[in-house]
Design a protein around this motif. Structure first.
Motif, mmCIF file in Angstrom:
data_model
loop_
_atom_site.group_PDB
_atom_site.id
_atom_site.type_symbol
_atom_site.label_atom_id
_atom_site.label_comp_id
_atom_site.label_asym_id
_atom_site.label_seq_id
_atom_site.Cartn_x
_atom_site.Cartn_y
_atom_site.Cartn_z
ATOM 1 N N ARG A 30 1.615 13.316 28.527
ATOM 2 C CA ARG A 30 2.273 12.022 29.070
ATOM 3 C C ARG A 30 3.702 11.336 28.523
ATOM 4 O O ARG A 30 4.003 10.802 29.753
ATOM 5 C CB ARG A 30 1.231 10.783 28.172
ATOM 6 N N ASN A 31 4.561 11.901 27.519
ATOM 7 C CA ASN A 31 4.916 11.787 27.259
ATOM 8 C C ASN A 31 6.773 12.946 28.192
ATOM 9 O O ASN A 31 7.005 11.898 28.088
ATOM 10 C CB ASN A 31 5.432 12.087 25.417
ATOM 11 N N GLY A 32 5.775 14.270 28.129
ATOM 12 C CA GLY A 32 6.921 14.646 28.634
ATOM 13 C C GLY A 32 6.951 14.351 30.289
ATOM 14 O O GLY A 32 7.783 14.937 30.750
ATOM 15 N N THR A 33 5.941 14.097 30.672
ATOM 16 C CA THR A 33 6.112 13.694 32.276
ATOM 17 C C THR A 33 7.553 11.971 32.038
ATOM 18 O O THR A 33 8.025 11.716 33.263
ATOM 19 C CB THR A 33 5.138 12.862 33.098
ATOM 20 N N VAL A 49 14.821 20.527 31.595
ATOM 21 C CA VAL A 49 14.733 19.555 32.174
ATOM 22 C C VAL A 49 13.768 19.995 33.443
ATOM 23 O O VAL A 49 12.193 19.551 33.517
ATOM 24 C CB VAL A 49 15.230 18.116 32.472
ATOM 25 N N LEU A 50 14.619 20.660 34.028
ATOM 26 C CA LEU A 50 13.524 21.298 34.942
ATOM 27 C C LEU A 50 12.653 22.722 34.341
ATOM 28 O O LEU A 50 11.122 22.359 35.059
ATOM 29 C CB LEU A 50 14.982 22.168 35.812
ATOM 30 N N ASP A 51 12.398 23.163 33.335
ATOM 31 C CA ASP A 51 12.334 24.099 32.134
ATOM 32 C C ASP A 51 11.278 23.041 31.775
ATOM 33 O O ASP A 51 9.259 23.955 32.256
ATOM 34 C CB ASP A 51 12.951 24.614 31.012
ATOM 35 N N ALA A 52 11.264 22.257 31.712
ATOM 36 C CA ALA A 52 9.849 21.230 31.276
ATOM 37 C C ALA A 52 9.311 20.667 32.311
ATOM 38 O O ALA A 52 7.758 20.026 31.867
ATOM 39 C CB ALA A 52 11.139 20.113 30.311
ATOM 40 N N ALA A 53 9.451 20.379 32.917
ATOM 41 C CA ALA A 53 9.069 19.774 34.602
ATOM 42 C C ALA A 53 7.847 21.243 34.707
ATOM 43 O O ALA A 53 6.598 20.925 35.303
ATOM 44 C CB ALA A 53 9.515 19.853 35.404
ATOM 45 N N LYS A 55 6.768 24.045 32.852
ATOM 46 C CA LYS A 55 5.887 24.190 32.164
ATOM 47 C C LYS A 55 4.460 22.939 31.832
ATOM 48 O O LYS A 55 3.201 23.359 32.136
ATOM 49 C CB LYS A 55 6.232 23.793 30.363
ATOM 50 N N LEU A 56 5.347 21.728 32.556
ATOM 51 C CA LEU A 56 4.020 20.293 32.851
ATOM 52 C C LEU A 56 2.975 20.491 34.021
ATOM 53 O O LEU A 56 2.003 20.706 33.713
ATOM 54 C CB LEU A 56 4.265 18.759 32.972
ATOM 55 N N THR A 65 5.530 13.809 41.473
ATOM 56 C CA THR A 65 6.294 13.279 40.910
ATOM 57 C C THR A 65 7.110 13.857 40.631
ATOM 58 O O THR A 65 8.329 14.236 40.345
ATOM 59 C CB THR A 65 6.530 12.075 39.524
ATOM 60 N N LEU A 66 6.528 15.247 39.862
ATOM 61 C CA LEU A 66 7.295 16.194 39.193
ATOM 62 C C LEU A 66 7.511 17.218 40.307
ATOM 63 O O LEU A 66 8.994 17.978 40.038
ATOM 64 C CB LEU A 66 6.686 17.057 38.252
#
Length: 358
Positions: A30-33, A49-53, A55-56, A65-66
């Motif tokens: 939830r927080n990452g999104t 941020v693209l890397d974080a997306a 991983k999620l 949405t990601l």
């Protein structure tokens, strides 16, 4: 997945530590999104941020949405072309493949992969191999995955070749719903798309219109019949119906499936599509034809009264459609008005049911 028990739910109920770990995982997602969406709002597309997306998405590939965020970020990269675009293509294909291992039926993931392949930088043979795997023999885990409908985006063979491919898969397993479904799209491409014969060798395209390609839907019939054929008026001169010899072959194949296992749902749904396809062709050519209209009304009434139309609301819609058709038949065929009035009141169905026809 179909047929797979969701054992994690039982584990959560019985294990407090598992519950706590699950809660932390949900909070992290939830927080990452929320973080990624904030960057999207600001139109910032930082690599971190693209890397974080990414991983999620490997954990929850259904967060569409990601995927949208990644398309917004990578769109200009693809447009610029060159080596950077090629690397972006390979990276997104690798990401989607990892996500599909997590959830082979993720609509969002397949949609993104189709978008990447559409940039024209992916080897099509590899894509054909990937989308063929779900259509494999019944020993494969996901042999009936709906996303075999993604296959047309990678196809560069003729529709006839694809039709044979799908027939082979059906004969391997009559329960392969996706193969039956794909067959409706191919037949629609070959005989019912645009000017006569224009779709006969396309092999690609977007799979035809959704209504015509859906085993569970016969929506175009309502417009063709209840509106006096206005939705399809004139269309007969612009497209060719499925030839009778082709329909005969399709009926033979589906009858073979019935003989193998009459309880199997998939061929019965295809059978209904064939019947409705034939009616649609007739109504497109002759919107006021009595017998196709009456047959459609009978089918709709039977579906509704026997509860075969889905939800109670959908059954009620089908019953209303049947009544509308009977009303139209009163105008088109006034000599038999009494017969249609009986049908409109449901008395004809009672007689048919009593005789054992339904």
């Amino acid at each position: 997945m179909h047929g797979r028990p969701r054992e994690y739910k039982n584990k959560l109920k019985a294990d407090s530590k598992a519950q706590e770990a699950y809660k932390k995982k949900v909070d992290a997602i939830r927080n990452g999104t929320a973080l990624v969406l904030e960057y999207r709002k600001q139109k910032k597309y930082d690599p971190a941020v693209l890397d974080a997306a990414a991983k999620l998405l490997k954990v929850v590939p259904e967060i569409y949405t990601l995927w949208n965020y990644r398309r917004e970020a990578l769109g200009p990269v693809f447009e610029s072309g060159g080596e950077q675009a090629q690397r972006a293509s390979e990276g997104e294909l690798a990401l989607t493949q990892a996500c599909l291992l997590e959830n082979p039926k993720s609509y969002s993931t397949w949609h993104h992969r189709k978008w990447v392949v559409g940039r024209g930088l992916a080897p099509l043979e590899r894509e054909l191999h990937l989308v063929s795997r779900p259509l494999g023999p019944p020993t494969t885990i996901h042999h009936n995955t709906l996303h075999v409908l993604s296959r047309p985006y990678a196809v560069r063979r003729t529709s006839q070749d694809e039709l044979q491919y799908v027939e082979d898969k059906i004969l391997q397993n009559f329960s392969n719903y996706s193969a039956w479904h794909f067959r409706t799209i191919l037949l629609h491409q070959m005989y019912c798309s645009g000017p006569a014969g224009s779709g006969s060798d396309s092999g690609s395209g977007n799979g035809g219109d959704a209504a015509a390609g859906s085993l569970g839907s016969t929506a175009p019939l309502a417009a063709a019949a209840t509106a006096g054929g206005s939705a399809n008026r004139g269309s007969a001169g612009q497209r060719t119906p499925i030839p009778h010899d082709v329909l005969d072959q399709e009926y033979d194949m589906v009858h073979q499936a019935f003989a193998t296992d009459s309880r199997d749902e998939s061929p019965w749904m295809y059978y209904r599509w064939l019947a409705c396809r034939l009616l649609e062709d007739h109504l497109a050519a002759e919107p006021d034809a009595r017998w196709p209209l009456l047959t459609l009304a009978r089918l709709r009434e039977a579906q509704a009264r026997l509860g075969l139309g889905g939800s109670p609301e959908e059954c009620e819609e089908m019953l209303q459609e049947a009544r509308s058709l009977y009303g139209r038949l009163m105008i088109l065929d006034p000599m038999r008005r009494g017969f249609y009035e009986d049908a409109l009141e449901g008395r004809a169905f009672v007689v048919v049911q009593a005789l054992g026809t339904v």
